[in-house]
Design a protein around this motif. Structure first.
Motif, mmCIF file in Angstrom:
data_model
loop_
_atom_site.group_PDB
_atom_site.id
_atom_site.type_symbol
_atom_site.label_atom_id
_atom_site.label_comp_id
_atom_site.label_asym_id
_atom_site.label_seq_id
_atom_site.Cartn_x
_atom_site.Cartn_y
_atom_site.Cartn_z
ATOM 1 N N PHE A 1 -37.470 -27.365 -8.421
ATOM 2 C CA PHE A 1 -37.394 -27.074 -9.859
ATOM 3 C C PHE A 1 -37.096 -28.357 -10.630
ATOM 4 C CE2 PHE A 1 -35.286 -25.924 -13.779
ATOM 5 C CZ PHE A 1 -35.965 -24.798 -14.221
ATOM 6 N N HIS B 1 -37.954 -16.979 -13.898
ATOM 7 C CA HIS B 1 -39.395 -17.115 -13.737
ATOM 8 C C HIS B 1 -39.769 -18.444 -13.082
ATOM 9 C CE1 HIS B 1 -39.166 -13.942 -16.888
ATOM 10 N NE2 HIS B 1 -40.089 -13.424 -16.116
ATOM 11 N N GLY B 2 -38.982 -19.472 -13.327
ATOM 12 C CA GLY B 2 -39.230 -20.747 -12.664
ATOM 13 C C GLY B 2 -39.124 -20.617 -11.153
ATOM 14 N N ARG C 1 -40.077 -30.745 -10.625
ATOM 15 C CA ARG C 1 -41.154 -30.299 -11.513
ATOM 16 C C ARG C 1 -40.824 -30.581 -12.982
ATOM 17 N NH1 ARG C 1 -45.031 -26.253 -10.439
ATOM 18 N NH2 ARG C 1 -44.693 -26.855 -8.274
ATOM 19 N N THR C 2 -39.541 -30.519 -13.342
ATOM 20 C CA THR C 2 -39.141 -30.701 -14.750
ATOM 21 C C THR C 2 -38.471 -32.048 -15.003
ATOM 22 O OG1 THR C 2 -37.004 -29.626 -14.354
ATOM 23 C CG2 THR C 2 -38.816 -28.222 -15.061
ATOM 24 N N MET D 1 -34.161 -20.999 -21.429
ATOM 25 C CA MET D 1 -34.915 -21.428 -20.258
ATOM 26 C C MET D 1 -34.890 -20.318 -19.228
ATOM 27 S SD MET D 1 -34.042 -24.558 -17.720
ATOM 28 C CE MET D 1 -32.471 -23.825 -17.388
ATOM 29 N N ILE E 1 -34.842 -19.544 -15.781
ATOM 30 C CA ILE E 1 -34.674 -19.951 -14.382
ATOM 31 C C ILE E 1 -35.326 -18.919 -13.481
ATOM 32 C CG2 ILE E 1 -32.980 -20.413 -12.564
ATOM 33 C CD1 ILE E 1 -31.042 -21.249 -14.791
#
Length: 201
Positions: free
Chosen positions: A25, A5-6, A28-29, A1, A3
């Motif tokens: 974050f 770029h998130g 959104r997820t 995952m 993080i």
């Protein structure tokens, strides 16, 4: 995952501070991959070191606000445009467990598979229930749409894992059946060996 770029994706919408980024974050997820504030600030420090973000200012409460730079925006859009690399897949604990269990003398691998299948099917049912709840009302914003996409990915992933576990069990059953039907190695009876020895004398 990623993080990294998130966080860049969230910062593209404007300056934010650490705990605000964590909250957004997770929203959104759907909190599928929870973050702690320490992870967020560690990642922000690395992004700042790499020229991807800068500390922009402070808000009214004294929180340091981070802003994306041109380099960070370029990195983010390169990430969007590049496919996720599947040639070096992340280690999968279940695949490793089954690979090790196959060669373990005192492990009932079918029991391991059946236990995992029950867990996987339950997870799939839970995700499907959450999806049904989310679809009770038309998604009102991008965060809700993003959560639906994540949920559906989790459902498809669980379905694929359940099918793979079925396949593993079928293969093991076939291998066990083949082992039972293999002819025993040919060995001369003891009496015949003794007869041949006496004849040579």
């Amino acid at each position: 995952m990623s993080i990294r770029h998130g966080l860049l994706a969230l910062l593209e919408h404007g300056p934010r501070y650490g705990s605000q980024l964590r909250t957004e974050f997770e929203s959104r997820t759907g909190s599928t991959w929870p973050l702690n504030v320490g992870q967020v600030y560690t990642t922000l420090s690395r992004l700042e070191r790499d020229g991807m973000v800068v500390q922009d200012s402070e808000d009214g409460a004294g929180h340091a606000l981070y802003a994306i730079t041109d380099e960070g925006r370029e990195e983010l859009h390169s990430w969007y445009g590049a496919p996720v690399d599947r040639t070096s897949p992340a280690r999968d604990e279940l695949a490793i467990k089954l690979a090790m269990a196959v060669g373990a003398p005192d492990v009932d691998i079918r029991a391991v598979i059946q236990s995992q299948r029950r867990h996987t099917v339950k997870a799939m049912q839970d995700y499907t229930r959450l999806k049904a709840q989310a679809l009770d009302t038309t998604p009102a914003n991008r965060d809700e749409v993003a959560w639906l996409l994540v949920l559906e990915q989790l459902i498809f992933q669980a379905e694929a894992e359940a099918r793979w576990l079925d396949h593993c069990e079928s293969r093991l059953v076939r291998l066990a059946a083949a082992a039972r039907t293999d002819p025993a190695p040919a060995t001369a009876p003891a009496t015949a060996r003794k007869t041949r020895t006496k004849t040579r004398r």
